[in-house]
Each structure stands twice: as C-alpha cells, then as structure tokens.
Design an enzyme around this catalytic site. Structure first.
Site, mmCIF file in Angstrom:
data_model
loop_
_atom_site.group_PDB
_atom_site.id
_atom_site.type_symbol
_atom_site.label_atom_id
_atom_site.label_comp_id
_atom_site.label_asym_id
_atom_site.label_seq_id
_atom_site.Cartn_x
_atom_site.Cartn_y
_atom_site.Cartn_z
ATOM 1 N N HIS A 125 25.148 35.702 43.216
ATOM 2 C CA HIS A 125 26.591 35.010 43.557
ATOM 3 C C HIS A 125 26.602 35.627 44.879
ATOM 4 C CE1 HIS A 125 26.995 34.229 39.480
ATOM 5 N NE2 HIS A 125 26.644 35.425 39.004
ATOM 6 N N ASP A 162 19.445 32.163 35.332
ATOM 7 C CA ASP A 162 20.146 33.108 34.920
ATOM 8 C C ASP A 162 21.443 32.193 33.988
ATOM 9 O OD1 ASP A 162 21.389 35.922 35.989
ATOM 10 O OD2 ASP A 162 22.993 34.735 35.615
ATOM 11 N N HIS A 164 24.590 32.593 34.424
ATOM 12 C CA HIS A 164 25.546 32.028 35.267
ATOM 13 C C HIS A 164 25.102 31.248 36.624
ATOM 14 C CE1 HIS A 164 26.528 36.138 33.421
ATOM 15 N NE2 HIS A 164 27.740 35.624 33.286
ATOM 16 N N ASP A 245 20.206 36.665 30.923
ATOM 17 C CA ASP A 245 21.416 37.019 30.238
ATOM 18 C C ASP A 245 21.795 35.677 29.360
ATOM 19 O OD1 ASP A 245 21.771 35.637 32.876
ATOM 20 O OD2 ASP A 245 23.393 36.874 33.431
HETATM 21 ZN ZN LIG Z 1 24.255 36.363 35.274
#
Ligand SMILES: [Zn+2]
Length: 309
Positions: A125, A162, A164, A245
C-alpha cells in the site's frame, strides 16, 4: 537449487500496538511453522538492512527521512489511523527492504531457485510519498527497481494476490512499460482502487472479486486474465506480493480461499516463471491476519515454492 527463506527477528519488533491486526505474532506464527521437518531443505538467510539507494529507487528521500524520523523512542506514533510506528518499526521496515533485495540478488545469481521473504511491516500500500495501510516502504516495488538497477533486467512482473489492492505498487508500475502489475483482490474494499478499468499503459491487470468469492472464482480470474497477461509480458523476473488475507478465516476481508488455493496459485506462478525466466521468482509476505490461517497458508506457499505442490 534450494528455495531461499529470508527473514529477520527485527521484523517481529515492529509493534503497532495492542489489538492491531498487523501484530508481531503474525511473523512468529509463520517462523514457527517453518521449523517443521518438511522445510528442513530450505536455505535460510538473515535480512540485511535495506540500503537507502535502493529505497530511493521508489521513494522520495525526504519521505524516507520523515518516516524514519517519526519512529518514536518509546510508545507509539501514528502516521495515519492504521499505520502505527513503535521504536522497532524503522529497523523492521529496513530489514523488509533488505530481505527483498537480497532475495532478488540470490535468485538472479542462481544461488536459489526461488525465494520467500517472511517480513513485516508489509509494503504494497505504500505510495512513493505516503505510508498507509500498515505499510511504510513498498518492498516489492523496490525489489523490481533493484532488479532493473543492479542487474539490468528489462522486464519485471509483480503479481499480488493479497485480498487488498496493491495501490502503491500500481502507482509505481502504471506509467512504466518495463514493469507489469497484476492483482486479484476483493472489491470494493480498502484502499478503494483496483477496478478492472485501471490498466495503466496496458501493463496493469486488475481482477476485482466480489465479497464471498471462493477458490473457483479466484482460480478462474488467474486462468482467464492474470496468467495470460503475464505470459504476454514475458518477464525476466517474477515478483509476488503474497498476502494470505483472502483466506476464508481472515477477519479483515470476505473472500473464501483455502490453503490449497494458495498452493495452486503459487504453482501456476512458478510455471509462468519457468516458461519465461528460468523459474526466477521472489515472493514477499504482505497481509494475512488470522494467525492459524496465515501460518498454514504461508506453509502451503513455501511448500509449493519447494516444488511440493
Ligand atoms: Zn491485505
């Protein structure tokens, strides 16, 4: 050649605070399971501190200085509501960078067939001038730039599974045709980016998945979208943002993957790396917040990297 595991105990000393999901126990759980006999053949190496020159390939030096200066001598300091520093955070983030550059060097030099970096904080991120989403420095993007700067590679691919979207990585890739980025992720979800229409220069592939999607949907996204685009790009090195995740047990998201799905995607990515670049693949830990699911998924990933999937 062996699979390489790069890690450092300093990455456990980053402590975002009681109740924070990106907890030191994540890495402890992974390193505990990696002590199992099935992983005895893994080559293990301690991560050095990342070099400023490598970090500067992605991040503004003033930003790097500001992050490191914000590390508190005691207690905590918040860069945003999610991204919390403790006294050990700066060193942990530098070890994470040093792990990925070391792994890239080892795989390109042929000292290891592939590598997994078990490090935290995560990185995908982090934007060139913004720490966010538990991430300080974008280790995977730094790895890509390091491979180009230190080894002269022309085409480096990053695949991110991931749950996200790797917004920071996409920012680095989307204006540079020498890089490729593909991501599967729950959408909509934090950080809000990653729509299918975000394609960069044609070198970005986003496969957004609805909440509740299971391994069948995930595998179809790879088979129909991500793997064909990766083949068309024909990388000289494949980097993987390995967040776990998307596991059904994860508390931060709503996909329904199982450990076998992580083994499956790892094997498919290894096959792609074999087709294009002699199997050269370097993976780095991103998210994964249910400790049991995280450890089991990371074990499935490492076992697959060893060729056991
Ligand atoms: Zn994540």
């Amino acid at each position: 050649m062996p699979t390489l595991l790069v890690t450092h105990k300093d990455c456990i000393a980053h402590e975002p605070g009681r109740g924070h999901p990106e907890a030191p126990g994540r890495l402890s759980a992974i390193l505990d399971i990696f002590k199992e006999p099935e992983f005895a053949g893994v080559l293990r190496q301690e991560a050095p501190l990342g070099r400023e020159a490598d970090i500067a390939l992605v991040h503004d030096p003033a930003f790097v200085s500001a992050v490191l200066a914000a590390v508190p001598a005691a207690g905590h300091a918040a860069l945003d509501a999610d991204t919390i520093l403790s006294p050990g955070s700066g060193t942990a983030a530098l070890r994470a960078v040093g792990a990925v550059t070391t792994a890239v060097d080892a795989v390109i030099a042929g000292r290891a067939s592939n590598a997994f970096c078990a490090v935290r904080p995560p990185g995908h991120h982090a934007e060139p001038t913004l720490a966010m989403g538990f991430c300080l420095f974008n280790s995977i993007a730094i790895a890509a730039r390091h491979a180009q700067a230190a080894h002269g590679l022309k085409r480096v691919a990053i695949v991110d599974f991931d749950v996200h979207h790797g917004n920071g990585t996409q920012t680095v890739v989307e204006s540079d045709p020498s890089l490729f980025f593909a991501s599967s992720h729950q959408y909509p979800l934090y950080p809000g980016t990653g729509a299918a229409g975000e394609t960069g220069l044609g070198n970005v592939v986003n496969a957004p998945l609805s909440a509740g999607s299971d391994g069948r949907v995930f595998r179809r996204a790879f088979e129909t979208r991500i793997l064909p685009a990766l083949d068309a790009f024909a990388p000289e090195l494949l980097l993987v943002s390995a967040g776990f995740d998307a596991h059904r047990a994860d508390p931060l998201a709503g996909l329904e993957l199982e450990e076998s799905d992580f083994a499956w995607v790892t094997a498919r990515l290894m096959e792609a790396a074999t087709r294009h670049c002699g199997g050269k693949l370097v993976s780095v830990l991103e998210g994964g917040y249910d400790l049991r699911a995280l450890a089991g998924s990371a074990a499935a990933h490492l076992s697959a990297l060893m060729g056991k999937a």
